[in-house]
Design a protein around this motif. Structure first.
Motif, PDB file in Angstrom:
ATOM      1  N   LEU A   1       0.877  -1.193   0.000  1.00 37.33           N
ATOM      2  CA  LEU A   1       0.109  -0.139  -0.077  1.00 37.33           C
ATOM      3  C   LEU A   1       0.807   1.174  -0.037  1.00 37.33           C
ATOM      4  O   LEU A   1       0.481   2.366  -0.699  1.00 37.33           O
ATOM      5  N   TYR A   2       1.991   1.274   0.733  1.00 36.94           N
ATOM      6  CA  TYR A   2       2.910   2.365   0.851  1.00 36.94           C
ATOM      7  C   TYR A   2       3.350   2.647  -0.677  1.00 36.94           C
ATOM      8  O   TYR A   2       3.355   3.899  -0.976  1.00 36.94           O
ATOM      9  N   ASP A   3       3.759   1.542  -1.410  1.00 30.68           N
ATOM     10  CA  ASP A   3       4.342   1.881  -2.724  1.00 30.68           C
ATOM     11  C   ASP A   3       3.200   2.372  -3.447  1.00 30.68           C
ATOM     12  O   ASP A   3       3.295   3.261  -4.335  1.00 30.68           O
ATOM     13  N   LEU A   4       1.904   1.925  -3.411  1.00 30.07           N
ATOM     14  CA  LEU A   4       0.898   2.296  -4.367  1.00 30.07           C
ATOM     15  C   LEU A   4       0.449   3.880  -4.152  1.00 30.07           C
ATOM     16  O   LEU A   4       0.300   4.334  -5.080  1.00 30.07           O
ATOM     17  N   VAL A   5       0.651   4.157  -2.931  1.00 29.46           N
ATOM     18  CA  VAL A   5       0.152   5.480  -2.518  1.00 29.46           C
ATOM     19  C   VAL A   5       1.497   6.474  -2.859  1.00 29.46           C
ATOM     20  O   VAL A   5       1.395   7.765  -2.515  1.00 29.46           O
ATOM     21  N   GLN A   6       2.454   6.162  -3.427  1.00 36.19           N
ATOM     22  CA  GLN A   6       3.675   6.891  -3.558  1.00 36.19           C
ATOM     23  C   GLN A   6       3.230   8.046  -4.463  1.00 36.19           C
ATOM     24  O   GLN A   6       3.749   9.443  -3.980  1.00 36.19           O
ATOM     25  N   PRO A   7       2.509   8.259  -5.426  1.00 35.88           N
ATOM     26  CA  PRO A   7       2.166   9.449  -6.014  1.00 35.88           C
ATOM     27  C   PRO A   7       1.203  10.359  -5.102  1.00 35.88           C
ATOM     28  O   PRO A   7       1.697  11.635  -5.143  1.00 35.88           O
ATOM     29  N   ALA A   8       0.434   9.912  -4.248  1.00 36.87           N
ATOM     30  CA  ALA A   8      -0.238  10.750  -3.249  1.00 36.87           C
ATOM     31  C   ALA A   8       0.762  11.198  -2.519  1.00 36.87           C
ATOM     32  O   ALA A   8       0.642  12.541  -2.052  1.00 36.87           O
ATOM     33  N   PHE A   9       1.558  10.530  -1.780  1.00 36.70           N
ATOM     34  CA  PHE A   9       2.876  11.009  -0.861  1.00 36.70           C
ATOM     35  C   PHE A   9       3.692  12.248  -1.623  1.00 36.70           C
ATOM     36  O   PHE A   9       3.935  13.042  -1.010  1.00 36.70           O
ATOM     37  N   GLY A  10       3.809  11.941  -3.062  1.00 38.16           N
ATOM     38  CA  GLY A  10       4.842  12.664  -3.714  1.00 38.16           C
ATOM     39  C   GLY A  10       4.097  14.213  -3.778  1.00 38.16           C
ATOM     40  O   GLY A  10       4.634  15.359  -3.818  1.00 38.16           O
ATOM     41  N   VAL A  11       2.658  14.241  -3.940  1.00 40.51           N
ATOM     42  CA  VAL A  11       1.875  15.526  -3.982  1.00 40.51           C
ATOM     43  C   VAL A  11       1.825  16.299  -2.766  1.00 40.51           C
ATOM     44  O   VAL A  11       1.990  17.289  -2.495  1.00 40.51           O
ATOM     45  N   MET A  12       1.785  15.521  -1.300  1.00 40.03           N
ATOM     46  CA  MET A  12       1.580  16.133  -0.161  1.00 40.03           C
ATOM     47  C   MET A  12       2.787  16.415   0.461  1.00 40.03           C
ATOM     48  O   MET A  12       3.037  17.207   1.051  1.00 40.03           O
ATOM     49  N   GLY A  13       3.943  15.644   0.046  1.00 41.54           N
ATOM     50  CA  GLY A  13       5.094  15.873   0.724  1.00 41.54           C
ATOM     51  C   GLY A  13       6.480  15.974  -0.204  1.00 41.54           C
ATOM     52  O   GLY A  13       6.322  15.818  -1.229  1.00 41.54           O
ATOM     53  N   LYS A  14       7.555  16.256   0.387  1.00 44.62           N
ATOM     54  CA  LYS A  14       8.598  16.423  -0.203  1.00 44.62           C
ATOM     55  C   LYS A  14       9.542  15.171  -0.415  1.00 44.62           C
ATOM     56  O   LYS A  14      10.439  14.725  -1.248  1.00 44.62           O
ATOM     57  N   LYS A  15       9.319  14.292   0.713  1.00 40.08           N
ATOM     58  CA  LYS A  15       9.898  13.005   0.983  1.00 40.08           C
ATOM     59  C   LYS A  15       9.022  12.179   1.694  1.00 40.08           C
ATOM     60  O   LYS A  15       8.636  12.619   2.825  1.00 40.08           O
ATOM     61  N   SER A  16       9.261  10.842   1.409  1.00 39.31           N
ATOM     62  CA  SER A  16       8.506   9.946   2.355  1.00 39.31           C
ATOM     63  C   SER A  16       9.389   8.958   2.683  1.00 39.31           C
ATOM     64  O   SER A  16      10.496   8.474   1.864  1.00 39.31           O
ATOM     65  N   PHE A  17       9.337   8.021   3.799  1.00 39.35           N
ATOM     66  CA  PHE A  17      10.253   6.941   4.181  1.00 39.35           C
ATOM     67  C   PHE A  17       9.388   5.921   4.640  1.00 39.35           C
ATOM     68  O   PHE A  17       8.447   6.050   5.221  1.00 39.35           O
ATOM     69  N   PHE A  18       9.803   4.681   4.262  1.00 44.48           N
ATOM     70  CA  PHE A  18       9.252   3.540   4.657  1.00 44.48           C
ATOM     71  C   PHE A  18       9.952   2.815   5.958  1.00 44.48           C
ATOM     72  O   PHE A  18      11.005   2.698   5.759  1.00 44.48           O
ATOM     73  N   LEU A  19       9.327   2.800   7.319  1.00 46.66           N
ATOM     74  CA  LEU A  19      10.282   2.575   8.348  1.00 46.66           C
ATOM     75  C   LEU A  19      10.070   1.108   8.931  1.00 46.66           C
ATOM     76  O   LEU A  19      10.680   0.949   9.747  1.00 46.66           O
ATOM     77  N   GLY A  20       9.051   0.415   8.284  1.00 52.74           N
ATOM     78  CA  GLY A  20       8.998  -0.847   8.780  1.00 52.74           C
ATOM     79  C   GLY A  20       7.387  -1.294   9.234  1.00 52.74           C
ATOM     80  O   GLY A  20       6.571  -0.606   8.617  1.00 52.74           O
ATOM     81  N   ALA A  21       7.328  -2.294  10.066  1.00 52.36           N
ATOM     82  CA  ALA A  21       5.844  -2.683  10.316  1.00 52.36           C
ATOM     83  C   ALA A  21       4.960  -1.403  11.177  1.00 52.36           C
ATOM     84  O   ALA A  21       5.620  -0.482  11.848  1.00 52.36           O
ATOM     85  N   THR A  22       3.826  -1.533  11.268  1.00 52.60           N
ATOM     86  CA  THR A  22       2.924  -0.564  11.917  1.00 52.60           C
ATOM     87  C   THR A  22       3.540  -0.263  13.305  1.00 52.60           C
ATOM     88  O   THR A  22       3.853  -1.207  14.110  1.00 52.60           O
ATOM     89  N   GLY A  23       3.715   0.985  13.458  1.00 55.36           N
ATOM     90  CA  GLY A  23       4.229   1.376  14.794  1.00 55.36           C
ATOM     91  C   GLY A  23       5.462   2.185  14.714  1.00 55.36           C
ATOM     92  O   GLY A  23       6.008   2.800  15.349  1.00 55.36           O
TER      93      GLY A  23
END
Lengths: 294, 294, 294, 294
Positions: A150-172
């Motif tokens: 899901l994180y990968d799928l929403v990259q376009p949306a994150f790209g619109v809202m932010g300048k950078k996104s990080f995937f950090l691991g499991a929920t939490g």
């Protein structure tokens, strides 16, 4: 969702941050639709006039969309939107995703994630660093954790809202990272205020200290922004002191659970408590300067 | 010194910093002459080959120059150059100035200033912020205090050695400002290392924390520079930890004399002492990270 | 001094403590004579009327006695009595001993000891724990260091002035022990005051906390004595707060020189500094309670 | 319960403390009967052989008695005994009292008290200070809060089990007092261990420090008892370090909720966390000494 099809996007929570984020999604033209909901429904009208859809409940948004984002005020609001009547859980299903960008503690995030997952949905927690202006400018920093697909799928949306996104691991993981970041911020502010106080007591101009710090290896936007507020001893709240103190407390509790001593943060936390006790809880967190004054 | 005449400049101390500073003065072409001295005289030869004069004692430099700068290793060296045999005091006189840019404590600086003044000379203390690279690039930050006339007179020289200079008040003010700046630096480093340690214990990538900090309001060159050293747990010394700890101790003592509580700096100081006790005194001050490890 | 002969005893410094100690020596009947001196000579008359001799200078006392004790106000007074005109040094010689029971720092004690020893005299430092009442009652605790032969020789005198004496090692050891003891005392007082403050904020009677502490494993005379002062927020000075803070500072500096982190003492020290900044320096050290109040 | 009638007493929980307390109630002869229960019923047999009754469930005990005391291992056990199947709630009723002497947090105590009261019963929380030996000797210190009538009624029982009891206010007050007491204890232990560590580093005998402390105003049973353990660096658990650290954490959280800064306790807490991280959680809390060692 079929490849090549534009996603239908939902957005829950149109506060200062949320409205700006939803507008950026809408303006991007990347999505088939943007459907918004707010607890006070009237708040939806501006975005509807700009081309958004609106729905009357979180469930209705989720039903109409592939992925629903949320930016809600606090853990209680985040929980209510999911578990309340006509909440997210009533409509979430396999093939749908839910991305909660609210700032919530790890327990809240985990509870939401487990409930979404139990219904077959995918979940990402995505708290942000940055406030009103970066939200408007699409320059947020997004800390993501949970379902990597899901994180990968929403990259376009994150790209619109932010300048950078990080995937950090499991929920939490994103909730924990936010605590670490805010702990460093609180300790740094405590250190900075002690420097400002010592300069003043030592007969030095605080403005000179600010300039000198601003030219050296420690130069950072926060000192530049908060220095003048400290000099004026006037602290209009951008990040309320009581929230900074709460984050320090939670970070120390995290350290506690992991046997990580954090003596500098612990000392800073006591200074924030002192300032809170002096009636500065609703002021900006730079008001920890008041703890240095007798 | 007559208006419109080029100044004759002296320079005592050709260590890593001093040689670079003297060379910048020489290369500027702004001065009638640059006369250098170093405790080990052989160190003068490179600059002499580049056009400098050299002299065999501090007194000889002062005798030959209008204003003499010094960049010496520590308070003992600074005192020896002034009070020793054939020292600055033997030649200083009305019409001559002495600018000590060494990092020394307020008591040392005051003692030197009083002796110079008693002989009719003018004195400025001018400790700098910045190390080897800014010295070479003429990008130091110069904290000046003492005689305002002399400070104004040497602005061209400060402009060659630094990117900015500040006049902070009577002799001693610059030493105090340097302590305040280094206290903030020590506490900030302590805060940063706790964040790095907590991230690691909480299952988060330290590199992600570095990136996130680097994108936000706390972004600063020091975190960017020291973060990788901490991740590698290898700390080649730029600013030795034992010097940082000493500065924290002196800043706390300054706070003590002024009744200014500094609990965050006090906690950071104990962490630096811990790291020193773990054999990290000669490592870079980022090695305070080791104090977070059990 | 021949075996079996009664010693001739000198005593320098007849302040509150010193007079009581000299009187106990006099009343014991163990010594051939007790010769006293005080900076204000008139203070000698009471003891003279009780059977003591007096002399006009420290040198005269030392010349007339086998062993001379001193109980002086501070390091400056202790140094003046030894190094000043007609001071101890002018008369000390092989076969004579000097026992300085003043509370002085290790450097002062070492300086005095070296000077005495250089003249062929023997030196013991003997700071005490306990104040006016134990001095009167001959119940002081004596921390001795320096020359072991002299320490053994003066056991009868220590037995009259104190309830227990300890030999701790070479000169300086007793000064260090006193710092350690006072550091624990300062931290304990800081801990106690936080407990009293938290009890009050939590709606609990401070008197109940005092009673409960007084019945358990932490029961100690200091809490029992200082608790009521804290409840009344009135702090008549027995041990002035500024002296306690100075001892904490010196103990932390000792820890610094030995790479021993002392974070609890460091936090307590900042609280004492806060109270000092609130104008409580001359109050009793229990006034650190004021640092807990906002 | 009619005046002049002997009370029928129940007792839940026959651990080390509970069995000793129940035995003292039994031996006193003051009560009509003592009915005991333990989760492992076999543990009841010894007391039955000494004259007690036993029952198979907490509800059965409450049904048979006027007042039931409990001394259970932790909050979970305390909650289970009340809310579990055949728990206290199943039998509590107007005219009956429940006195929970377990050490539990304020939230647990409040929850139990509200449930008891809602059924018409009376509730007192009565945590104790003191461990095995005082329990056997009937020398516990009892902190009572909740229903004053019930507190007064059970004075004879408290008199048998303890040397002193205190009534501190509404339910929760005793839990808070226990936290305050344990916070002071933890900070004191932290202060003491720093003193022991500094003595050692400074070349002083730790045994001499112990003796000197034991003769002065700070003399207390805890230092006397724990000093030798620290010298041996062997810490057989009387009060496990992890419990002390938990109490410090809870006390700091209490201070947090009341805006009471507690910097000394915060520093001590970090030291206990450090010791816990060094694997000392199950050792006695004196093992915080290990946090001073590098």
């Amino acid at each position: 969702m079929a490849e090549g099809t534009k996603m239908r996007i939902g957005f829950l929570g149109l506060g200062i941050m949320g409205e700006a984020m939803a507008r950026n999604l809408l303006k991007s033209g990347l999505f088939a639709s943007v459907t918004v909901w707010n607890r006070t429904l009237a708040k939806c009208q501006t975005l509807v006039s700009e081309g958004a859809q609106s729905a009357e409940t979180p469930a209705a948004v989720v039903a109409a969309c592939d992925v629903t984002f949320a930016m809600l005020a606090d853990p209680d609001a985040a929980l209510a939107a999911v578990f309340g009547e006509n909440g997210v859980l009533a409509a979430i299903a396999p093939g749908k995703g839910y991305v909660d960008m609210s700032t919530v503690d790890e327990a809240t995030s985990t509870k939401i994630g487990e409930a979404i997952t139990a219904k077959g949905g995918k979940f990402v927690e995505g708290p942000v660093s940055g406030s009103k202006k970066p939200a408007i400018d699409g320059q947020l920093i997004i800390m993501g954790a949970g379902d990597k697909e899901l994180y990968d799928l929403v990259q376009p949306a994150f790209g619109v809202m932010g300048k950078k996104s990080f995937f950090l691991g499991a929920t939490g993981a994103a909730a924990r990272m936010k605590l670490v970041v805010n702990m460093v911020m609180g300790s740094m502010m405590g250190a900075f205020c002690e420097g400002m106080a010592l300069a003043d007591k030592a007969g030095l101009e605080q403005s000179a200290l600010l300039e000198i710090l601003g030219l050296g290896a420690m130069a950072n936007p926060m000192f530049a922004l908060k220095g003048p507020a400290i000099m004026a001893r006037s602290y209009p709240p951008a990040f309320p002191l009581k929230h900074q103190q709460k984050d320090l407390r939670l970070a120390l509790a995290l350290g506690d659970s992991l046997n990580q001593p954090l003596p500098v943060a612990a000392a800073a936390n006591e200074a924030f408590k002192d300032a809170k006790g002096k009636g500065r809880g609703d002021d900006d967190f730079a008001a920890v300067y008041e703890a240095t004054q007798q």
